[in-house]
Design an enzyme around this catalytic site. Structure first.
Site, short mmCIF file in Angstrom:
data_model
loop_
_atom_site.label_atom_id
_atom_site.label_comp_id
_atom_site.label_asym_id
_atom_site.label_seq_id
_atom_site.Cartn_x
_atom_site.Cartn_y
_atom_site.Cartn_z
CB THR A 11 5.55 2.43 0.12
OG1 THR A 11 5.09 1.24 -0.53
CG2 THR A 11 6.85 2.88 -0.53
N GLY B 93 0.84 -1.19 0.00
CA GLY B 93 0.00 0.00 0.00
C GLY B 93 0.88 1.24 0.00
CB CYS B 94 0.24 4.71 -1.12
SG CYS B 94 -1.43 4.91 -0.42
CE1 TYR B 95 -3.37 6.43 3.59
CE2 TYR B 95 -1.66 8.08 3.88
CZ TYR B 95 -2.98 7.75 3.65
OH TYR B 95 -3.93 8.75 3.50
#
Lengths: 345, 345, 345, 345
Positions: free
Chosen positions: A161, A157-159
């Protein structure tokens, strides 16, 4: 370094992560063909959804999945929402043994499939597959062999990372306490996807900030599982298009207290070209459109505060997907990504 | 309730907090006259700086301080930058005994004048005055008597307001640990003032987020002094015009663990009309242009996360200044402020 | 001036113009009760859609139309989309003779019902009603008697308001040619309504400008009918929340050439408190949240260029609706609207 | 095509057009070295002004002009404000005969030096030079020979680029009247430059639109001179970072009336890779960061309306400067520019 030329297929090409994969792969020297699947927009041109492709030689038809010859496809980038993704992926996995599947959804991110089911409210269709043939693609922290061997690469997921990259090395080296870690993230609105939901309208989000999903964001179990600790994570919606800034708070151990964390991270990630450390707090605009993560670490007494920035659609999703493809196929890790640069203004 | 009509003077009327004081006082029923001082713009009309006043009957001349008859002035709102403010204020204090001075700068916020000097890099011109005749005007937490008696009211910084209001009661009642409190704030760009500095240009701030002043923001000593604990505070610049969202992390004590913090805060601030508690995380747009602070509290296990929102120029500065004036002069606390409402879109 | 207290009902209260009517009527001294109808959100609180009402004493239930006792209602503000509006209105018109109906949709704006049908692609349900009992509510240019007598007041479109107010007097007095008039308008995104459409997402509209509906915007026939000339009108989507700026180009007649147009418009609209003329080009922020229109006129040789600004939801819709109600019921025209002021920052 | 490798120097590298030249030249295959001159920031790193270069291998020292060895420099990009530019340029012109000078300022744009002096309020230091050795670098409309032979290339203003490209061919072919042309442009705030002026602060420009310089923008005489007609031009400030949208109104001649203008422009600019025509109104985001201009033309009766979009810093300035350099040195016109693509979101 390999010289192979790949045929790729992007499933879910009409969403933001899908079109971002396309943008990146168009400039990748090891790609020989790209087909775009978007079942709900079959027959349309990509430019009907993304006007920047209007008149471009890169405009393309959006196809149905049935139109794709997967026998001659090397890599699939699956950019569908969670739950939908795993159905498609399992089908491809069964029928096309040669196929490398890069999943940008959440469906295969969690090792613990029970946690997955609880968090995403949907049955995990193949726990045994999860255990045996999935690599979690946080590129800097997974081995190339994993990415080469496992047929499914689950992109983080973006967060996660933006939070795992600064924290993992510090936990591994016991420079920070495993207890009491806090991550406070601010995300651009593209993180919500290209969904026609009223709360993401310009009128609702412009000139406005709010926290959301306090204590219960779906990314928290993923962060916790990969770090091996429980953190408190609070996301916020902020009126920018692309970008995540994560401010991370941790307590230094006695060893960490004596360590220059900025130097430690700089050394740890030496050779990892997308991880930059910075002596000043970075701006999300510094990494917009690039696959970079920039990390700033400051310590005072026993307290460590880090600020990291990524582009949520690039390093937070599609850029990292391409980076994983590079590693999986023996290309230089930065292929098709190193030329990306943020606009200075 | 008093029916007095006051003559007020705003010094530094050309800055954002100055013009905001003017906006609020224009609609205040107990104000009979308002004069505007802006030494660097003497002779200009306010509309030359703020086009919304162009053609308005409220447009006014910007005067020099020498043009003001302080003998017939009741209240001065001093909206100058720190260091400049105290010079003017001390002069007025000496020469006009009747004058109530409401300072929106940092000059009289800190009881410990040595800390003031260290933080603001400027000599405190009157420590004895600081000790004897200054009230710290966080309206909900200071007594009316203090505000009535002390000749100088020091209005809190914007970030401190958004952080102290949620935290103070919890510390007083020992519902949270005094150690390990973290406040992560996101501010609109008006917090920087009407300064022609490149970093606050539209081009530099739009579509961009960054943290700044990690571990060393000037407001941290103020927050620490008023709360009586040391917190970690990280501010961020976010592309909105007005607003601060503060996410506050604290550890619950055994007593706090058993307490419904939302209900506790709702009760504690019952009767305080500008403090609202909310069952959902609030948006900065909910309070834009108003003197409200909205607080959301969520707890999980021993962890407490609160999200508060204010308008940094209103409740974070000028609105609170007017609120303090109301309390000091025996008006209803909400006079001239209760009509304010946020635009729904 | 009348002292009547009205019961009003807002139909379509969940849209932007509906909630704006509510915001304005809440502060109107001649309103005794307001009921909110929103058939697709029946049972919800307004705050579920507009968080600024969360915790406010003005939060209200959204009702079904069947729940309203129209016998005791004085005024209906109909804020539904076109086509839907006329159905509801005709039903109310037939059954409640006392009811004043203020329509914010396009359904009754055009005298020529055949043009209406062609432009809006829907049958006009009562051409005879259109001809006999409808007033076109451009407040400054319609007679009070019209507004008092006609049972249906059709409020103009937002763009037409910004364009007709500057132009009509110039055409009447033959100061400009009737040929070759051009209006180039830039609108905030709230003009599209609270519709979950991908093209109005923050991600699609932020940092982006485009023209649309060139030669064929639905407001053009309305503008042409009311002005009695054919203009060329081009709207644009611009990333602000509220506001329309219209730049209007016209050729001066010999009489106009000798006339100071700024002075002429200032005189013409003397006594009309919401129409301001300005010696400098105005900003949309000058009138945000207010019912004002600000007009700047410059002439060079035979060319006249005017720039007008309005808040598209206020003077462009709901504010003008309230202004019409005031005139229709014999209140001072500015009642409930004069206190509105734009934030200076 | 030439294979020469050039040494270039950017004078005024600290401004937006300067750093944009740098961004573009960094990726240009025919550039062997780039030196950056910024007299007011000598000794600083570029990253001190532009944080996106922080930690980048492309970060560079800002030098004084005295530090440059112009004998070994091939091209100078002069990105200084007007008036300053010509002083530096004349000095370089006199002393370094081999040097190609590309001027991004206004100093050499106008053939009529008296008009220049009147518009820019400054003496033109060499009218004879203006007449003999300057090429006006609107790349698509100037001959390669001009660009090769003239030692000074004057790059057009941003607004003129967006307006001349669509109009010139239509005037040449007498498809439109020379009278009555109107251009209404909306520009991003970077057009104002990196100047610390209060009116360009985020707080002043966000959520706000206004027209300015009605009838008297400095670019109007430039547009008029190059088109050979007098147009009416109105610029507007709009809250985006980069971009200009120009809506152009013209009357078709009888010949133009019978012509499909879209097709005509498409044909006229065939082979000019940066000029795209579009069947729909284009968005500024479509060309952000690229050297493209996108033009949409619609006609109704005798009226023609065109909408063009450019990135004001790229095609509107630095991109066109690099394009001119390519043509002047015999490189493919698109070298170093063709890889640029707009982010799809």
């Amino acid at each position: 370094m390999s010289n192979k030329k790949l045929s790729v297929c992007i499933i879910g090409a009409s969403g933001y992560t899908g079109v971002e994969c396309y943008r990146l792969l168009l400039q990748h020297p090891n790609i020989k063909s790209i087909s775009l699947v978007a079942n709900s927009n079959v027959g349309m041109q990509l430019s009907a959804l993304y006007s920047s492709f209007d008149g471009s030689r890169h405009d393309a038809n959006l196809l149905s999945i049935e139109a794709i010859d997967f026998k001659t496809t090397d890599v699939v980038f699956c950019c569908l929402p969670h739950a939908q993704s795993q159905k498609i992926i399992l089908d491809l996995y069964k029928n096309y043994e040669h196929l490398k599947i890069i999943d940008l959804s959440a469906d295969f991110r969690l090792n613990d499939t029970k946690v997955y089911e609880s968090v995403y409210g949907t049955k995990h269709l193949s726990p045994s597959l999860q255990a045996s043939d999935v690599a979690y693609g946080l590129s800097e922290l997974v081995s190339k062999d994993e990415l080469k061997q496992k047929r499914i690469i689950a992109c983080p997921g973006c967060y996660p990372t933006s939070i795992i990259i600064p924290l993992k090395p510090l936990l591994q080296e016991e420079l920070i306490d495993s207890q009491g870690i806090i991550a406070d993230s601010k995300s651009g609105i593209s993180g919500a996807g290209r969904k026609d939901a009223v709360q993401f309208l310009f009128t609702e989000r412009s000139d406005n900030i709010k926290a959301y999903s306090i204590f219960n964001h779906r990314h928290t179990p993923e962060i916790n599982e990969k770090l091996g600790v429980n953190i408190v994570f609070t996301p916020h919606l902020v009126p920018i298009i692309r970008g995540i800034e994560s401010t991370i708070y941790a307590r230094l151990t006695p060893l960490g207290y004596k360590t220059n964390i900025h130097n430690f991270l700089t050394d740890f990630y030496k050779g990892h070209q997308f991880v930059k450390t910075s002596l000043k707090p970075p701006s999300t605009a510094d990494v917009k459109g690039t696959n970079n993560i920039k990390i700033h670490a400051e310590q005072q007494g026993q307290m460590l505060v880090m600020s990291s920035v990524i582009d949520n659609i690039c390093k937070g999703s599609s850029g990292q997907a391409v980076q994983n493809m590079n590693l999986a196929f023996g290309f230089d890790e930065t292929t098709g990504l190193s030329h990306l640069s943020a606009l200075p203004v």
